[in-house]
Design an enzyme around this catalytic site. Structure first.
Site, PDB file in Angstrom:
ATOM      1  CG  ASP A  66      32.673  41.940  46.425  1.00  0.00           C
ATOM      2  OD1 ASP A  66      31.451  42.182  46.306  1.00  0.00           O
ATOM      3  OD2 ASP A  66      33.428  42.605  47.175  1.00  0.00           O
ATOM      4  CB  SER A  67      27.528  39.203  46.019  1.00  0.00           C
ATOM      5  OG  SER A  67      27.355  39.306  44.625  1.00  0.00           O
ATOM      6  CG  ASP A 114      32.361  44.013  42.888  1.00  0.00           C
ATOM      7  OD1 ASP A 114      32.726  45.202  42.918  1.00  0.00           O
ATOM      8  OD2 ASP A 114      31.457  43.550  43.618  1.00  0.00           O
ATOM      9  CE  LYS A 147      29.831  46.641  42.474  1.00  0.00           C
ATOM     10  NZ  LYS A 147      30.338  46.713  43.873  1.00  0.00           N
ATOM     11  CD  GLU A 186      32.244  47.233  48.509  1.00  0.00           C
ATOM     12  OE1 GLU A 186      32.598  47.496  49.686  1.00  0.00           O
ATOM     13  OE2 GLU A 186      31.687  46.164  48.195  1.00  0.00           O
ATOM     14  CD  GLU A 206      24.682  46.756  48.828  1.00  0.00           C
ATOM     15  OE1 GLU A 206      25.677  46.825  48.085  1.00  0.00           O
ATOM     16  OE2 GLU A 206      24.384  45.731  49.467  1.00  0.00           O
TER      17      GLU A 206
HETATM   18  O1  KIV Z   1      28.778  42.228  44.823  1.00  0.00           O
HETATM   19  C1  KIV Z   1      27.652  42.546  44.432  1.00  0.00           C
HETATM   20  O2  KIV Z   1      26.820  41.706  44.026  1.00  0.00           O
HETATM   21  C2  KIV Z   1      27.307  43.958  44.460  1.00  0.00           C
HETATM   22  C3  KIV Z   1      25.886  44.327  44.155  1.00  0.00           C
HETATM   23  C4  KIV Z   1      25.058  44.057  45.334  1.00  0.00           C
HETATM   24  C5  KIV Z   1      25.756  45.723  43.695  1.00  0.00           C
HETATM   25  O3  KIV Z   1      28.126  44.768  44.737  1.00  0.00           O
END
Ligand code: KIV
Length: 277
Positions: free
Chosen positions: A49-50, A88, A118, A120, A187
């Site tokens: 989600d980056s 994510d 994924k 969090e 992280e």
């Molecule tokens: O969103 C992302 O890119 C991440 C990584 C930094 C692990 O969660």
């Protein structure tokens, strides 16, 4: 037609830890980057989600939606043949009710071609992890600096530096393992704590800003290519300076067009003189 390639599975990822082989993961948000990362032989491609910061220009990951994530995950899946693709789950897509959480997780596999998701959090998402995993959807956990909780954490800072939070992170890793995650991103946690956590759980830890003792490493691809931002976190190693290279190329194009040097004769098509009207 290219020969079929064996896809890396979550079982392969877990086996790598058991065999003491280090694991690699990089982010991708589009088809060409996905192809490059896959061709480099990286084990896992995270559609993070980056994307919110790196591609969409937001100042956090919080505005990123399911629609954004599915769109980018589809593009990445089309470019990856070998690596495990992980989608994510964005902010609030797994925190409301159980049915919606499961539907959202399922959409990454059913509509976007990912093989895992994924999410969090620690103990507070353990039941959620259980529900998703019991539907046959592999889940990667994410502990330490969890960017979706940036307002709760008071900024993007290292987590687990004091005894109480370090103990809590270690417990959270064990709780996620018991809930069924196939691996855990750590992280921005101190090197020593990441080492402790890595030794305490049987599932692989994938570090970003967590030192060399994790079972694998992940970076944001745009960071390692020098494509994103002037700010370079301490944990990023730049393997290229593509922002500078691209800026130079674009400037050269403008200058050559303005000076009449581009296009040259080799860039044009010709036709017989007598066919000209
Ligand atoms: O969103 C992302 O890119 C991440 C990584 C930094 C692990 O969660």
């Amino acid at each position: 037609m290219p020969p079929p390639v064996k896809r890396i599975s979550t079982v392969d990822i877990r086996r790598k830890k058991q065999e003491g082989r280090l694991i690699t993961m990089l982010t991708a948000y589009d088809y060409p980057t996905a192809r490059l990362v896959d061709d480099a032989g990286v084990d896992m491609v995270l559609v993070g989600d980056s994307v919110g910061n790196v591609i969409l220009g937001y100042d956090s990951t919080i505005p990123v939606t399911m629609a954004d994530m599915l769109h980018h995950t589809r593009a990445v899946s089309r470019g990856v043949r070998r690596a495990l693709v992980i989608g994510d789950m964005p902010f609030l897509s797994y925190n409301l009710d159980r049915a919606e959480t499961l539907r959202n997780a399922g959409r990454f596999l059913q509509e976007a071609g990912a093989q895992a998701v994924k999410l969090e959090g620690g103990r507070e998402v353990a039941e959620t992890v259980r529900v998703i995993v019991s539907a046959g959807i592999p889940v990667m956990g994410h502990l330490g600096l969890t960017p979706q909780a940036v307002h709760q954490l008071g900024g993007y800072r290292v987590q687990g530096r004091d005894a109480a939070t370090a103990r809590r992170l270690l417990e959270d890793a064990r709780i996620l393992e018991a809930a069924g995650v196939f691996s855990i991103v750590l992280e921005c946690v101190p090197v020593e704590l990441a080492q402790r956590i890595t030794a305490a759980v049987s599932v692989p830890t994938i570090g970003i800003g967590a030192g060399p003792h994790c079972d694998g490493q992940v970076l944001v691809t745009h960071d390692l290519l020098g494509l994103y931002g002037d700010f370079k976190p301490k944990f990023v190693k730049r393997y290229a300076e593509l922002y500078k290279d691209i800026a130079r190329a674009l400037r050269e194009f403008r200058e050559e067009v303005e000076a009449g040097r581009f296009p040259g004769p080799e860039h044009g098509y010709s036709m017989p003189e007598e066919e000209l009207p």
